[in-house]
Design a protein around this motif. Structure first.
Motif, PDB file in Angstrom:
ATOM      1  N   VAL A 282      35.554  12.102  27.839  1.00  0.00           N
ATOM      2  CA  VAL A 282      36.576  11.973  26.503  1.00  0.00           C
ATOM      3  C   VAL A 282      37.443  12.546  26.487  1.00  0.00           C
ATOM      4  CG1 VAL A 282      36.316  11.957  24.073  1.00  0.00           C
ATOM      5  CG2 VAL A 282      34.135  11.645  25.222  1.00  0.00           C
TER       6      VAL A 282
ATOM      7  N   VAL B  85      30.361   4.257  20.210  1.00  0.00           N
ATOM      8  CA  VAL B  85      31.267   5.128  19.428  1.00  0.00           C
ATOM      9  C   VAL B  85      30.904   4.829  17.689  1.00  0.00           C
ATOM     10  CG1 VAL B  85      33.402   6.260  18.710  1.00  0.00           C
ATOM     11  CG2 VAL B  85      33.168   5.649  20.905  1.00  0.00           C
TER      12      VAL B  85
ATOM     13  N   ILE C 238      38.437   7.064  26.244  1.00  0.00           N
ATOM     14  CA  ILE C 238      37.238   7.210  26.910  1.00  0.00           C
ATOM     15  C   ILE C 238      37.592   6.724  28.343  1.00  0.00           C
ATOM     16  CG2 ILE C 238      34.968   7.114  26.895  1.00  0.00           C
ATOM     17  CD1 ILE C 238      35.227   6.833  23.988  1.00  0.00           C
TER      18      ILE C 238
ATOM     19  N   GLY D  29      39.358  12.126  20.770  1.00  0.00           N
ATOM     20  CA  GLY D  29      39.067  13.390  21.318  1.00  0.00           C
ATOM     21  C   GLY D  29      38.746  14.517  20.280  1.00  0.00           C
ATOM     22  N   LYS D  30      38.893  14.171  19.067  1.00  0.00           N
ATOM     23  CA  LYS D  30      38.645  15.031  17.859  1.00  0.00           C
ATOM     24  C   LYS D  30      37.384  14.655  17.318  1.00  0.00           C
ATOM     25  CE  LYS D  30      43.473  16.255  16.799  1.00  0.00           C
ATOM     26  NZ  LYS D  30      44.639  16.139  15.736  1.00  0.00           N
ATOM     27  N   HIS D  31      36.725  13.646  17.401  1.00  0.00           N
ATOM     28  CA  HIS D  31      35.415  12.833  17.137  1.00  0.00           C
ATOM     29  C   HIS D  31      34.267  13.972  17.612  1.00  0.00           C
ATOM     30  CE1 HIS D  31      33.266  10.026  14.791  1.00  0.00           C
ATOM     31  NE2 HIS D  31      32.666   9.551  15.754  1.00  0.00           N
ATOM     32  N   ASP D  32      33.217  13.596  16.585  1.00  0.00           N
ATOM     33  CA  ASP D  32      31.899  14.567  16.945  1.00  0.00           C
ATOM     34  C   ASP D  32      31.562  14.041  18.126  1.00  0.00           C
ATOM     35  OD1 ASP D  32      29.408  15.612  16.812  1.00  0.00           O
ATOM     36  OD2 ASP D  32      28.820  14.977  15.018  1.00  0.00           O
ATOM     37  N   LYS D  33      31.486  14.760  19.318  1.00  0.00           N
ATOM     38  CA  LYS D  33      30.967  14.440  20.561  1.00  0.00           C
ATOM     39  C   LYS D  33      29.413  13.753  20.546  1.00  0.00           C
ATOM     40  CE  LYS D  33      34.458  15.604  22.499  1.00  0.00           C
ATOM     41  NZ  LYS D  33      35.321  15.794  21.306  1.00  0.00           N
ATOM     42  N   SER D  34      28.629  14.279  19.545  1.00  0.00           N
ATOM     43  CA  SER D  34      27.366  13.708  19.470  1.00  0.00           C
ATOM     44  C   SER D  34      27.211  12.242  19.114  1.00  0.00           C
ATOM     45  CB  SER D  34      26.415  14.461  18.383  1.00  0.00           C
ATOM     46  OG  SER D  34      26.968  14.394  17.174  1.00  0.00           O
ATOM     47  N   LYS D  35      28.461  11.753  18.617  1.00  0.00           N
ATOM     48  CA  LYS D  35      28.662  10.469  18.201  1.00  0.00           C
ATOM     49  C   LYS D  35      29.021   9.377  19.257  1.00  0.00           C
ATOM     50  CE  LYS D  35      28.138  11.275  13.414  1.00  0.00           C
ATOM     51  NZ  LYS D  35      28.670  11.074  11.742  1.00  0.00           N
ATOM     52  N   ILE D  36      29.417  10.121  20.494  1.00  0.00           N
ATOM     53  CA  ILE D  36      29.851   9.112  21.504  1.00  0.00           C
ATOM     54  C   ILE D  36      28.683   9.100  22.470  1.00  0.00           C
ATOM     55  CG2 ILE D  36      31.848   8.867  22.920  1.00  0.00           C
ATOM     56  CD1 ILE D  36      33.272  10.593  21.215  1.00  0.00           C
ATOM     57  N   THR D  37      28.303   8.119  22.953  1.00  0.00           N
ATOM     58  CA  THR D  37      27.375   7.989  23.861  1.00  0.00           C
ATOM     59  C   THR D  37      27.493   6.956  25.027  1.00  0.00           C
ATOM     60  OG1 THR D  37      25.821   6.356  22.744  1.00  0.00           O
ATOM     61  CG2 THR D  37      25.518   8.884  22.511  1.00  0.00           C
TER      62      THR D  37
END
Length: 208
Positions: free
Chosen positions: A127, A99, A132, A79-87
């Motif tokens: 997320v 991810v 996820i 949940g703290k990860h850069d959302k732009s790197k989760i597709t």
């Protein structure tokens, strides 16, 4: 004597014109300045080129006639990860969750052989702090939502089957033909022939 001495002192000094004068060294050339060095471009840390599988995931097929199938992918701290790197790419026949660069690793969950088609417009991913969730929207037919027994089809679908929904039915009829008796083989054989030639009545898939 005084006069002679004075004359001697007044005599011109011998000329140096006939003697070799020491060669003068040319002045050293000024040092050539080195061309200015260009500052190196900032290099971004390379993304992990090779994906690896998620440690685990679970599937909830839902109850009878439920509108979605849920895929849970646990990943502590995601949940703290850069959302732009989760597709998550959702298509009618597949989903592809990626991810990137999470704690030095990149993960991927790809399924391009779903048991049935999904409705991308009714599908999404969420997320959460430590997981996820992928929601796969089922296709709704005349009598309700498609009934799924598992997430992945037992047999790999061909490109033709993905284009033609009746291809799966024909494959099932072939299996029935191989295991049936003479009467069954005759009936299925006639039905398959009508299907190939376009003579099969769409309202009655068995050609009756």
């Amino acid at each position: 004597r005084v006069a002679a001495s004075a004359a001697a002192s007044a005599s011109p000094a011998p000329s140096d014109e006939g003697e070799d004068a020491p060669a003068t060294k040319p002045a050293p050339l000024p040092p050539v300045a080195d061309p200015p060095k260009r500052a190196p471009a900032s290099v971004q840390p390379p993304r992990t080129a090779k994906y690896q599988s998620f440690p685990t995931y679970q599937v909830d097929m839902g109850s009878y006639n439920s509108p979605t199938i849920s895929v849970y992918v646990p990943l502590n701290g995601i949940g703290k990860h850069d959302k732009s790197k989760i597709t998550c790419e959702l298509k009618s026949t597949s989903f592809d969750l990626v991810v990137a660069d999470f704690e030095g690793r990149s993960y991927r969950l790809l399924n391009d052989n779903l048991e049935k088609d999904i409705d991308p417009s009714k599908s999404k991913y969420v997320v959460k702090p430590n997981k996820i969730i992928i929601k796969l929207g089922k296709v709704k037919g005349e009598y309700g939502y498609d009934s799924w027994t598992q997430l992945t089809a037992k047999k790999k679908k061909t490109s033709e089957e993905k284009k033609d929904p009746t291809a799966g039915i024909m494959d099932l009829m072939k299996d029935m033909y191989d295991s049936g008796d003479d009467n069954m083989k005759k009936m299925i054989g006639e039905t398959m022939y009508k299907q190939r030639t376009g003579q099969l009545n769409k309202d009655d898939p068995m050609g009756g």
